[in-house]
Write a protein that holds these residues in place. Sequence first.
Motif, mmCIF file in Angstrom:
data_model
loop_
_atom_site.group_PDB
_atom_site.id
_atom_site.type_symbol
_atom_site.label_atom_id
_atom_site.label_comp_id
_atom_site.label_asym_id
_atom_site.label_seq_id
_atom_site.Cartn_x
_atom_site.Cartn_y
_atom_site.Cartn_z
ATOM 1 N N LEU A 153 0.801 -1.195 0.031
ATOM 2 C CA LEU A 153 0.010 0.058 0.133
ATOM 3 C C LEU A 153 1.027 1.438 0.218
ATOM 4 N N ILE A 154 1.864 1.202 0.718
ATOM 5 C CA ILE A 154 2.724 2.475 0.938
ATOM 6 C C ILE A 154 3.374 2.662 -0.373
ATOM 7 N N ASN A 155 4.018 1.720 -1.096
ATOM 8 C CA ASN A 155 4.596 1.708 -2.472
ATOM 9 C C ASN A 155 3.727 2.283 -3.445
ATOM 10 N N LYS A 156 2.480 1.702 -3.339
ATOM 11 C CA LYS A 156 1.514 2.310 -4.257
ATOM 12 C C LYS A 156 1.344 3.643 -4.209
ATOM 13 N N HIS A 157 1.469 4.334 -3.063
ATOM 14 C CA HIS A 157 1.296 5.684 -3.028
ATOM 15 C C HIS A 157 2.495 6.344 -3.162
ATOM 16 N N ILE A 158 3.844 5.923 -3.122
ATOM 17 C CA ILE A 158 4.963 6.796 -3.019
ATOM 18 C C ILE A 158 5.728 6.628 -4.444
ATOM 19 N N ASN A 159 5.070 5.612 -5.260
ATOM 20 C CA ASN A 159 6.011 5.371 -6.391
ATOM 21 C C ASN A 159 5.880 6.351 -7.501
ATOM 22 N N GLN A 160 4.705 6.905 -7.552
ATOM 23 C CA GLN A 160 4.515 8.272 -8.285
ATOM 24 C C GLN A 160 5.413 9.370 -8.162
ATOM 25 N N TYR A 161 6.145 9.309 -6.929
ATOM 26 C CA TYR A 161 7.239 10.274 -6.605
ATOM 27 C C TYR A 161 8.491 9.924 -6.876
ATOM 28 N N GLY A 162 8.444 8.669 -7.663
ATOM 29 C CA GLY A 162 10.144 8.077 -7.853
ATOM 30 C C GLY A 162 10.573 7.484 -6.581
ATOM 31 N N ILE A 163 9.805 7.052 -5.703
ATOM 32 C CA ILE A 163 10.385 6.525 -4.279
ATOM 33 C C ILE A 163 9.798 5.099 -4.082
ATOM 34 N N GLU A 164 10.494 4.387 -3.489
ATOM 35 C CA GLU A 164 10.154 2.925 -3.453
ATOM 36 C C GLU A 164 10.734 2.247 -2.009
ATOM 37 N N ILE A 165 10.158 1.448 -1.409
ATOM 38 C CA ILE A 165 11.011 0.852 -0.220
ATOM 39 C C ILE A 165 10.727 -0.622 -0.613
ATOM 40 N N LYS A 166 12.286 -1.085 -0.612
ATOM 41 C CA LYS A 166 12.391 -2.476 -1.112
ATOM 42 C C LYS A 166 13.168 -3.346 -0.054
ATOM 43 N N GLN A 167 13.095 -4.443 0.343
ATOM 44 C CA GLN A 167 13.589 -5.489 0.994
ATOM 45 C C GLN A 167 15.002 -5.919 0.186
ATOM 46 N N VAL A 168 16.076 -6.087 1.005
ATOM 47 C CA VAL A 168 17.271 -6.448 0.300
ATOM 48 C C VAL A 168 18.304 -7.152 1.405
ATOM 49 N N THR A 169 19.110 -8.055 1.031
ATOM 50 C CA THR A 169 19.856 -8.666 1.903
ATOM 51 C C THR A 169 21.273 -8.325 1.992
ATOM 52 N N SER A 170 21.957 -8.131 3.011
ATOM 53 C CA SER A 170 23.408 -7.948 3.023
ATOM 54 C C SER A 170 24.291 -9.045 2.050
ATOM 55 N N GLU A 171 25.251 -8.376 1.098
ATOM 56 C CA GLU A 171 25.921 -9.305 0.732
ATOM 57 C C GLU A 171 26.983 -10.123 1.567
ATOM 58 N N GLU A 172 27.259 -9.377 2.586
ATOM 59 C CA GLU A 172 28.266 -9.834 3.488
ATOM 60 C C GLU A 172 28.054 -10.579 4.581
ATOM 61 N N TYR A 173 26.697 -10.412 5.185
ATOM 62 C CA TYR A 173 26.088 -11.004 6.112
ATOM 63 C C TYR A 173 24.828 -11.486 6.011
ATOM 64 N N GLU A 174 24.719 -12.677 5.248
ATOM 65 C CA GLU A 174 23.598 -13.210 4.538
ATOM 66 C C GLU A 174 22.268 -13.309 5.382
ATOM 67 N N ASN A 175 22.365 -13.384 6.445
ATOM 68 C CA ASN A 175 21.129 -13.492 7.535
ATOM 69 C C ASN A 175 20.728 -11.879 7.932
ATOM 70 N N ASN A 176 21.201 -10.940 7.509
ATOM 71 C CA ASN A 176 21.065 -9.473 7.765
ATOM 72 C C ASN A 176 20.064 -9.136 6.522
#
Length: 316
Positions: free
Chosen positions: A60-83
């Motif tokens: 829902l949040i991304n649906k509203h903020i994408n029009q402003y060129g902003i997005e919240i994404k989930q990402v995993t650390s390259e160095e610490y794979e559980n982070n």
Amino acid sequence: MSISTALEDYHKQLIQYFLRDGAYNEKEMIDLLNALRDRYKLKITIKDEIRTFTNVFLPLINKHINQYGIEIKQVTSEEYENNIYFVCIQNFKPQFVKMDCSYTEKEAAVFEKLLELVITNDDKCVAPREVFEGILANDLKMTQKEFGEIMARFHRDKWIESGSDNTVILHARAILEMQSFIMDTYRDFIYNCQICTRLLIRGLICSNSSCDVHIHRSCAARYFHRLSNSTSNSTTKKTAYPCPVCKQEWNKDDVVSILKTNNVHDENDTERSTGTIHKKQRTSKTNDHNNSINNRSIRSTHRQIRNESDDDDDDN
């Protein structure tokens, strides 16, 4: 907690915090959601905060903020794979400008030099001293104290994190935010993960010198576990972990590190352990230091939520 296509006050407050802080790790995200739950009386089950955020709040949040060129994404650390991190990125920037309007031109220049030195280094890491010397070589006047303060801010804002042997590496936030610039500028120094095909800066490398396969640690964890589980019902212990392309046996140290780290994680979600990369051993002190730095921002957020709540009570 009603289902609506409109943003509620707690959604808006989450957006405000992401715009301010840029990124949160899972622990910080849980703490923030718990603070918002207490304030807004949200029906979020304990230990279900991350699932609620990713499956309910985030779309829902991304649906509203994408029009402003902003997005919240989930990402995993390259160095610490559980982070795992949740990162607010600007997805409209085709090239490198400033990471954030709150950074000065001098701070942006430091990060640009740091980025260059990390990516062009074979180990994809750099000693802070090398960054400082590179800055001075570019005729940028700066004291060691000022440089230290800038680097501390990069750590705090999750643009860099500590690697092995007192080096710094790019944080998952930096890789995600800067990937277009990195791919355009440093295409001869980067790779794509064989498993997920996304940009990879640091990762595991096939034991076969003639094979150019690189894999994220988090992707390798899923790959090795899948191979391990393929014989879980057999009396024969799984011992073969081939490269997904050339089929040569993968480096044993990498496999042991990945399986051990993720087995610890499976047994106790509250304990995060780290593995090795490029056959270098790390200690838990690095993660403890990073967590201490990362938690300062979230503690400030909690104080602000409580203060705002107290102000609301006073107004009533």
